[in-house]
Design a protein around this motif. Structure first.
Motif, PDB file in Angstrom:
ATOM      1  N   LEU A 247     -40.212 -17.413  -3.263  1.00 26.40           N
ATOM      2  CA  LEU A 247     -39.743 -18.723  -2.833  1.00 26.40           C
ATOM      3  C   LEU A 247     -40.362 -19.174  -1.518  1.00 26.40           C
ATOM      4  O   LEU A 247     -40.367 -20.372  -1.213  1.00 26.40           O
ATOM      5  N   ALA A 248     -40.882 -18.237  -0.735  1.00 27.30           N
ATOM      6  CA  ALA A 248     -41.443 -18.592   0.571  1.00 27.30           C
ATOM      7  C   ALA A 248     -42.574 -19.608   0.451  1.00 27.30           C
ATOM      8  O   ALA A 248     -42.725 -20.484   1.314  1.00 27.30           O
ATOM      9  N   GLU A 249     -43.341 -19.538  -0.620  1.00 26.70           N
ATOM     10  CA  GLU A 249     -44.487 -20.445  -0.748  1.00 26.70           C
ATOM     11  C   GLU A 249     -44.089 -21.830  -1.285  1.00 26.70           C
ATOM     12  O   GLU A 249     -44.931 -22.723  -1.375  1.00 26.70           O
ATOM     13  N   LEU A 250     -42.813 -22.007  -1.645  1.00 26.84           N
ATOM     14  CA  LEU A 250     -42.372 -23.286  -2.194  1.00 26.84           C
ATOM     15  C   LEU A 250     -41.737 -24.191  -1.148  1.00 26.84           C
ATOM     16  O   LEU A 250     -41.237 -25.268  -1.467  1.00 26.84           O
ATOM     17  N   SER A 251     -41.751 -23.749   0.107  1.00 22.57           N
ATOM     18  CA  SER A 251     -41.056 -24.496   1.167  1.00 22.57           C
ATOM     19  C   SER A 251     -41.658 -25.888   1.394  1.00 22.57           C
ATOM     20  O   SER A 251     -40.983 -26.781   1.916  1.00 22.57           O
ATOM     21  N   HIS A 252     -42.919 -26.091   1.002  1.00 22.23           N
ATOM     22  CA  HIS A 252     -43.573 -27.382   1.228  1.00 22.23           C
ATOM     23  C   HIS A 252     -43.579 -28.256  -0.022  1.00 22.23           C
ATOM     24  O   HIS A 252     -44.167 -29.347  -0.008  1.00 22.23           O
ATOM     25  N   ASP A 253     -42.934 -27.788  -1.078  1.00 18.27           N
ATOM     26  CA  ASP A 253     -42.868 -28.572  -2.311  1.00 18.27           C
ATOM     27  C   ASP A 253     -41.704 -29.554  -2.206  1.00 18.27           C
ATOM     28  O   ASP A 253     -40.533 -29.152  -2.174  1.00 18.27           O
ATOM     29  N   VAL A 258     -35.057 -24.690  -1.416  1.00 16.84           N
ATOM     30  CA  VAL A 258     -34.655 -23.283  -1.388  1.00 16.84           C
ATOM     31  C   VAL A 258     -33.465 -23.144  -0.451  1.00 16.84           C
ATOM     32  O   VAL A 258     -33.527 -23.559   0.705  1.00 16.84           O
ATOM     33  N   ARG A 259     -32.378 -22.562  -0.977  1.00 17.53           N
ATOM     34  CA  ARG A 259     -31.177 -22.383  -0.170  1.00 17.53           C
ATOM     35  C   ARG A 259     -30.687 -20.940  -0.269  1.00 17.53           C
ATOM     36  O   ARG A 259     -30.838 -20.276  -1.300  1.00 17.53           O
ATOM     37  N   SER A 260     -30.045 -20.486   0.813  1.00 21.06           N
ATOM     38  CA  SER A 260     -29.438 -19.155   0.819  1.00 21.06           C
ATOM     39  C   SER A 260     -28.008 -19.248   0.317  1.00 21.06           C
ATOM     40  O   SER A 260     -27.339 -20.286   0.477  1.00 21.06           O
ATOM     41  N   LEU A 261     -27.540 -18.157  -0.259  1.00 22.63           N
ATOM     42  CA  LEU A 261     -26.159 -18.063  -0.718  1.00 22.63           C
ATOM     43  C   LEU A 261     -25.382 -17.122   0.198  1.00 22.63           C
ATOM     44  O   LEU A 261     -25.915 -16.110   0.658  1.00 22.63           O
ATOM     45  N   HIS A 262     -24.115 -17.444   0.449  1.00 22.28           N
ATOM     46  CA  HIS A 262     -23.292 -16.648   1.351  1.00 22.28           C
ATOM     47  C   HIS A 262     -22.066 -16.096   0.612  1.00 22.28           C
ATOM     48  O   HIS A 262     -21.748 -16.493  -0.496  1.00 22.28           O
ATOM     49  N   ASP A 263     -21.428 -15.169   1.284  1.00 29.45           N
ATOM     50  CA  ASP A 263     -20.177 -14.563   0.773  1.00 29.45           C
ATOM     51  C   ASP A 263     -20.349 -13.910  -0.594  1.00 29.45           C
ATOM     52  O   ASP A 263     -19.665 -14.281  -1.547  1.00 29.45           O
TER      53      ASP A 263
END
Length: 310
Positions: A247-253, A258-263
Motif C-alpha cells: 500500500l505504500a506505493e499507492l499513497s499518490h493515487d 489508505v487508512r489504518s484500523l484501530h482497536d
C-alpha cells in the motif's frame, strides 16, 4: 551385494588376475578373493574360471556390463553430492508470497546472482500454505511466507524472522468510510470486501480477526494478485485489507485511500523457511544470510523515511 565387491570384480577383469587386482586396490589377495566369493554367493553363480588367468565365465560375462553401470551410477551420485556440499548447485528454487516477491526479493536476487553467477534462480509466487507444502515436498529450497503456529511444531523446518508489517485498509476515494476520522473493525461489519483466495495466510489472518471481534467478513470477491486488488478497489464499491508494503506505493493515487484500523492494529510476521538439511548447502545458506541482512537494512531505512519529521 556391496559396492566394494563390484569394484573388486571389475578390478580383476581389468587386471586379468587376482594378484594384480589386489595390488591395484591396495588390499591383500585373500581379501579380494573373499569379496568375489561373496559376490558369487549372492548372485548364485561363478564369475571367473579359477585356473590360469582370471577368465570370465558365461555368467561373469553377462554380469560385467551391469557391474560397470552400477559403479558408474554410484560415481556420478558421489560426485553430485560432493558438488552439492561444496556449493556447486545448479539451481536454487524460491517461493514467496506476492508482496515479498514484488518488493523484498528483487535486491536479494540481484545480490545472490553476483555472488553465485552459475546458480540458476527460480522464483514462484504462491500463498503461504502452498509455498510450505512444496517446500515440504522437496520442490523448492526456500519459502518466504507469513508465520504460522504450524512452523513451530515442525522439527525439520528452519525459520528465520524477516520483518513485521501492518495490515491496512484500501478504499476507493469516494467510499463513505473515508469521511470517518478513526476507523475500527466494527466499521467493516458486513462491508463488501475483496479478499485473497483460500490458502493465503493473509486471508486466514483477516478472517480470524473478524471472528475474534464477533464480526462478519463479507467476502464479495476473491483474488490472488496485488495489482488486481488495486484495479478492483478503484471501481468504487469494494474495500480490501492489504499489507503496508504494497500500500505504500499507492499513497499518490488520487482514486485510492489508505487508512489504518484501530482497536486493535493488526500485524503479520514474514519469515524465511528452509529445512535443516538444505541450510547446510552453501548457496542456500548464503541466500538466507543475504535475505536477513538486506531486508533488515531495508526495513530500517523504510521506518526512518516514514517517521514524522520535527
Amino acid at each position: 551385494m556391496r559396492l566394494e565387491q563390484l569394484q573388486a570384480f571389475l578390478a580383476i577383469v581389468e587386471a586379468g588376475n587376482f594378484q594384480q587386482a589386489a595390488q591395484k586396490c591396495g588390499v591383500s589377495q585373500s581379501t579380494i578373493s573373499r569379496q568375489v566369493q561373496s559376490l558369487e554367493t549372492a548372485l548364485g553363480t561363478s564369475l571367473f574360471h579359477r585356473h590360469g588367468n582370471a577368465k570370465l565365465t558365461l555368467g561373469g560375462d553377462r554380469f560385467l556390463p551391469h557391474a560397470k553401470k552400477i559403479c558408474q551410477v554410484w560415481a556420478i551420485a558421489e560426485q553430485e553430492l560432493q558438488e552439492l556440499q561444496t556449493g556447486k548447485q545448479t539451481e536454487l528454487c524460491v517461493a514467496g508470497i506476492p508482496s515479498a516477491c514484488a518488493y523484498q526479493l528483487p535486491p536479494i536476487l540481484q545480490a545472490f546472482s553476483k555472488d553465485y553467477p552459475h546458480v540458476q534462480l527460480r522464483v514462484t509466487t504462491l500463498g503461504s500454505d502452498r509455498a510450505l507444502k512444496v517446500l515440504k515436498d522437496g520442490l523448492i529450497d526456500i519459502a518466504i511466507v507469513m508465520n504460522s503456529p504450524y512452523l513451530a511444531t515442525s522439527a525439520e523446518m528452519v525459520v528465520e524472522p524477516l520483518y513485521e508489517e501492518i495490515i491496512q485498509l484500501l478504499l476507493p476515494a469516494k467510499h463513505p468510510l473515508t469521511k470517518k476520522e478513526r476507523l475500527t473493525w466494527k466499521d467493516l461489519h458486513h462491508c463488501p470486501q475483496v479478499v485473497f483466495k483460500d490458502g493465503y495466510g493473509l486471508q486466514r489472518l483477516v478472517q480470524e480477526q473478524f471472528n475474534r471481534q464477533g464480526l462478519h467478513l463479507n467476502s464479495a470477491l476473491e483474488l490472488n494478485s496485488l495489482d488486481a486488488f488495486r484495479g478492483v478497489v478503484k471501481q468504487g464499491s469494494l474495500v480490501a485489507l492489504l499489507p503496508e508494503t504494497f500500500l505504500a506505493e499507492l499513497s499518490h493515487d488520487r482514486d485510492l485511500v489508505v487508512r489504518s484500523l484501530h482497536d486493535p492494529c493488526l500485524t503479520r510476521e514474514i519469515v524465511l523457511v528452509t529445512t535443516s538439511d538444505r541450510i547446510q548447502i552453501p548457496p542456500i545458506q548464503h541466500f538466507c544470510k543475504l535475505a536477513t541482512a538486506i531486508i533488515k537494512n531495508y526495513r530500517a531505512n523504510y521506518h526512518d523515511s516514514s517517521a514524522p519529521k520535527n
